[in-house]
Design a protein around this motif. Structure first.
Motif, PDB file in Angstrom:
ATOM      1  N   TRP A 114       1.557  -1.734  -0.098  1.00 21.89           N
ATOM      2  CA  TRP A 114       0.247  -0.019   0.219  1.00 21.89           C
ATOM      3  C   TRP A 114       0.505   1.688   0.116  1.00 21.89           C
ATOM      4  CZ3 TRP A 114       0.887   3.706   3.693  1.00 21.89           C
ATOM      5  CH2 TRP A 114       1.176   2.820   5.654  1.00 21.89           C
ATOM      6  N   ASP A 166      -7.972   0.338  -3.214  1.00 22.21           N
ATOM      7  CA  ASP A 166      -7.597   1.505  -2.716  1.00 22.21           C
ATOM      8  C   ASP A 166      -7.092   1.377  -0.704  1.00 22.21           C
ATOM      9  OD1 ASP A 166      -6.827   3.739  -2.158  1.00 22.21           O
ATOM     10  OD2 ASP A 166      -8.660   4.785  -3.650  1.00 22.21           O
ATOM     11  N   ARG A 217      -7.115   2.984   0.700  1.00 25.92           N
ATOM     12  CA  ARG A 217      -7.253   4.806   1.424  1.00 25.92           C
ATOM     13  C   ARG A 217      -9.165   4.778   1.310  1.00 25.92           C
ATOM     14  NH1 ARG A 217      -4.437   9.448   1.593  1.00 25.92           N
ATOM     15  NH2 ARG A 217      -2.520   9.717   0.397  1.00 25.92           N
ATOM     16  N   GLU A 218      -9.599   3.401   1.050  1.00 22.80           N
ATOM     17  CA  GLU A 218     -10.679   3.671   1.034  1.00 22.80           C
ATOM     18  C   GLU A 218     -11.153   1.771   1.684  1.00 22.80           C
ATOM     19  OE1 GLU A 218     -12.838   5.236   0.078  1.00 22.80           O
ATOM     20  OE2 GLU A 218     -11.367   7.070  -0.650  1.00 22.80           O
ATOM     21  N   THR A 219     -10.434   1.465   2.232  1.00 23.99           N
ATOM     22  CA  THR A 219     -10.216  -0.017   2.874  1.00 23.99           C
ATOM     23  C   THR A 219      -9.955   0.462   4.646  1.00 23.99           C
ATOM     24  OG1 THR A 219      -9.653  -0.532   0.806  1.00 23.99           O
ATOM     25  CG2 THR A 219      -9.638  -2.088   2.401  1.00 23.99           C
ATOM     26  N   ARG A 220     -10.794  -0.196   4.902  1.00 22.40           N
ATOM     27  CA  ARG A 220     -10.490  -0.618   6.537  1.00 22.40           C
ATOM     28  C   ARG A 220     -10.243  -1.750   6.664  1.00 22.40           C
ATOM     29  NH1 ARG A 220     -14.700  -1.908   9.403  1.00 22.40           N
ATOM     30  NH2 ARG A 220     -14.176  -1.091  11.350  1.00 22.40           N
ATOM     31  N   ASN A 266      -7.364   2.197   5.836  1.00 20.23           N
ATOM     32  CA  ASN A 266      -6.976   3.393   5.426  1.00 20.23           C
ATOM     33  C   ASN A 266      -6.239   4.365   6.772  1.00 20.23           C
ATOM     34  OD1 ASN A 266      -8.600   2.508   7.366  1.00 20.23           O
ATOM     35  ND2 ASN A 266     -10.644   4.516   6.896  1.00 20.23           N
ATOM     36  N   ASP A 296     -19.097   3.588   9.277  1.00 19.72           N
ATOM     37  CA  ASP A 296     -17.512   4.680   8.463  1.00 19.72           C
ATOM     38  C   ASP A 296     -18.830   5.691   7.772  1.00 19.72           C
ATOM     39  OD1 ASP A 296     -15.559   2.688   9.027  1.00 19.72           O
ATOM     40  OD2 ASP A 296     -15.398   1.661   8.161  1.00 19.72           O
ATOM     41  N   HIS A 297     -17.761   7.140   8.067  1.00 21.93           N
ATOM     42  CA  HIS A 297     -18.854   7.756   7.585  1.00 21.93           C
ATOM     43  C   HIS A 297     -17.400   8.457   7.111  1.00 21.93           C
ATOM     44  CE1 HIS A 297     -21.666  11.025   5.911  1.00 21.93           C
ATOM     45  NE2 HIS A 297     -20.584  11.945   6.882  1.00 21.93           N
ATOM     46  N   ASP A 298     -16.898   9.201   6.132  1.00 23.70           N
ATOM     47  CA  ASP A 298     -16.286   9.779   5.009  1.00 23.70           C
ATOM     48  C   ASP A 298     -15.036   9.528   6.140  1.00 23.70           C
ATOM     49  OD1 ASP A 298     -18.167  11.637   3.987  1.00 23.70           O
ATOM     50  OD2 ASP A 298     -17.757  12.732   5.202  1.00 23.70           O
ATOM     51  N   ASP A 299     -14.632   8.727   6.410  1.00 27.22           N
ATOM     52  CA  ASP A 299     -13.800   7.703   6.282  1.00 27.22           C
ATOM     53  C   ASP A 299     -12.789   8.309   7.949  1.00 27.22           C
ATOM     54  OD1 ASP A 299      -9.892   6.673   5.993  1.00 27.22           O
ATOM     55  OD2 ASP A 299      -9.813   9.182   6.017  1.00 27.22           O
TER      56      ASP A 299
END
Length: 498
Positions: free
Chosen positions: A107, A135, A137-140, A143, A401-404
């Motif tokens: 990553w 991605d 940045r979009e994967t827990r 991120n 989750d909401h907006d990172d």
């Protein structure tokens, strides 16, 4: 492994080497039994160590093996696995696993830093079908590691030092978040990351993931942290020598002093930073006093086993009940219904056992508290009954989750028709007590309303929001305060039509 790179002289060079990584074994030879590592290499055997084929010899051999040649100015690496053991995975499942594993291990090469584009691009295909590489940045929870990397490279980064012998080891970035439990995957389980992230990603200056080193677990199952340590360039050779052939660990015991001291001190400095992050091992200062309840809750909530959370929503009033207006000039009536752990005691004025939020609405429930002087109910032809606005909670609060960011969500509906204004009432509570704080505690944050989300997913960020009553389900999005229990109350007012 088929690779094309640019040399220090600026020329393109093709390389090819083959290897097998398998189990060690013992072979009988004329001079006796000999143990082999199970690692075999194919390439240029003219020297003492097997080296890659290079140049035209590599290109010709790759062509004979059926590998796609590189373009005239193309660079990159192709890895071909012949007759793999897929552990009973179907080929498409193995491709999806590879795509996720790429993200876990590479990553740092996939993220843009400042104005620079990502250093590498990755793709996975099986039988002509592309499998998207997640991605980071979009994967827990990757991120979180990206955020820790940005902290490490920014002003929040921590310089780690070895005092004896004195040496700069590298930089560390840490982030801590309230977060819902993770759903472990095959790739995360291979890294010993299950439903909670409490790890520090170790990397050398090349920014390839070496390993995810676990740290102490946070006091709450709804809290996690991630860290990134990048070795200083001057220390690269030392950390490289600490790695086994699989390059997935740093082993100080494989080094001599003082090099082993540097690696061991790295782990000690990381542990010290994690203790500070989790507020472990602290002592009270002499004369300390006047600590607000929320700050004390932040410090001691981890000592109460199983107390972290937001509990179940409880409605203390019956949704859909009616009442009579006290005055025609009165514009609105207010109802507050708390929802949280350790909820406040129901108002004594209710005077009866209260149903839960999911109970059926009794449309014939009227307010007859207004009495005449003789003690009988007083009615007026101009006093028309009107249903009083009510909040009906839908299920328990939960994390999402909401907006990172991880937020606390309370779903609700307003079962009484008509325009109504909703507001939030937030507080923190101390586990096991009725203590409640609505003012910011000393040294601690308070929960904050992020917005009201309607059924279409649109978030209304105003503090008060006018909602049309009905069966539609709304969501209150709250950023909770770390290390505390969050109490959510939703207030509703009837809005008179103009």
């Amino acid at each position: 492994m088929h690779s094309r790179c640019r040399t220090a002289l600026g020329r393109l060079e093709t390389r090819l080497i083959g290897c097998t990584l398998w189990k060690s074994y013992k072979a009988t030879e004329p001079q006796g039994d000999r143990r082999y590592t199970g690692r075999h290499w194919w390439g240029d055997t003219s020297g003492e160590v097997v080296e890659p084929l290079i140049g035209q010899q590599a290109e010709k051999t790759a062509q004979r093996l059926g590998l796609r040649p590189f373009g005239p100015d193309e660079t990159g690496t192709a890895v071909v696995v012949i007759d793999p053991n897929l552990d009973d995975l179907a080929p498409n499942e193995a491709a999806a696993y590879l795509a996720e594993t790429i993200t876990w291990h590479l990553w740092p090469k996939m993220i843009s830093v400042g104005n620079k584009p990502p250093a590498m691009r990755f793709s996975v295909a099986c039988d002509g079908l592309e499998h998207p590489v997640p991605d980071p940045r979009e994967t827990r929870p990757l991120n979180m590691f990206v955020s820790a990397y940005e902290a490490m490279t920014g002003s929040a980064g921590i310089d780690l030092e070895c005092r004896r012998p004195r040496r700069h080891l590298g930089r560390l970035g840490l982030v801590k978040r309230i977060m819902p439990p993770l759903e472990p995957t095959r790739a995360s389980r291979m890294l010993d990351i299950e439903n909670l992230v409490h790890h520090v990603c170790l990397m050398r200056p090349a920014e390839l993931v070496v390993t995810y080193r676990p740290g102490p677990k946070p006091p709450s199952e709804n809290q996690g942290y991630a860290g990134v340590f990048r070795a200083d360039v001057s220390m690269d050779d030392i950390y490289a020598k600490a790695e086994p052939p699989t390059h997935d660990a740093w082993n100080p015991q494989s080094l001599e002093r003082p090099e082993s001291t540097y690696v061991q001190t790295t782990f000690s400095r990381i542990n010290e930073a994690l203790d500070s992050l989790l507020s472990l091992g602290g002592v009270a200062r002499p004369g300390a006093s006047n600590v607000a309840l929320g700050a004390a809750s932040s410090m001691f909530s981890g000592l109460v086993g199983g107390a972290w959370g937001i509990g179940g929503a409880t409605a203390y009033t019956k949704p859909g009940s009616t009442f009579r207006r006290a005055s025609r000039s009165e514009e609105l009536e207010e109802d507050t219904v708390p929802s949280a752990l350790a909820p406040p005691v129901p108002k004594a004025a209710l005077g009866k056992e209260q149903p839960s939020a999911g109970d059926a609405v009794d449309s014939g429930d009227f307010d007859t508290d207004r009495q005449s002087s003789d003690g009988l109910p007083k009615h007026s032809e101009t006093d028309m009954p009107r249903r009083r606005p009510r909040v009906q909670y839908v299920g328990d609060p939960y994390y999402d989750d909401h907006d990172d960011a991880s937020v606390l969500v309370q779903e609700f509906r307003l079962p009484v028709p008509g325009p109504q204004r909703v507001r939030i009432d937030l507080a923190v509570t101390l586990p096991g007590s009725s203590g409640r704080e609505t003012d910011p505690p000393i040294g601690a944050s308070m929960p904050v309303l992020l917005g009201w989300q309607d059924g279409d997913g649109l978030v209304h960020s105003s503090e008060a929001c006018v909602v049309e009553g009905g069966e539609a389900v709304w969501r209150a999005l709250v950023r909770p305060a770390p290390d505390t229990m969050t109490e959510i109350g939703i207030k509703v007012e009837a809005v008179r039509a103009s």
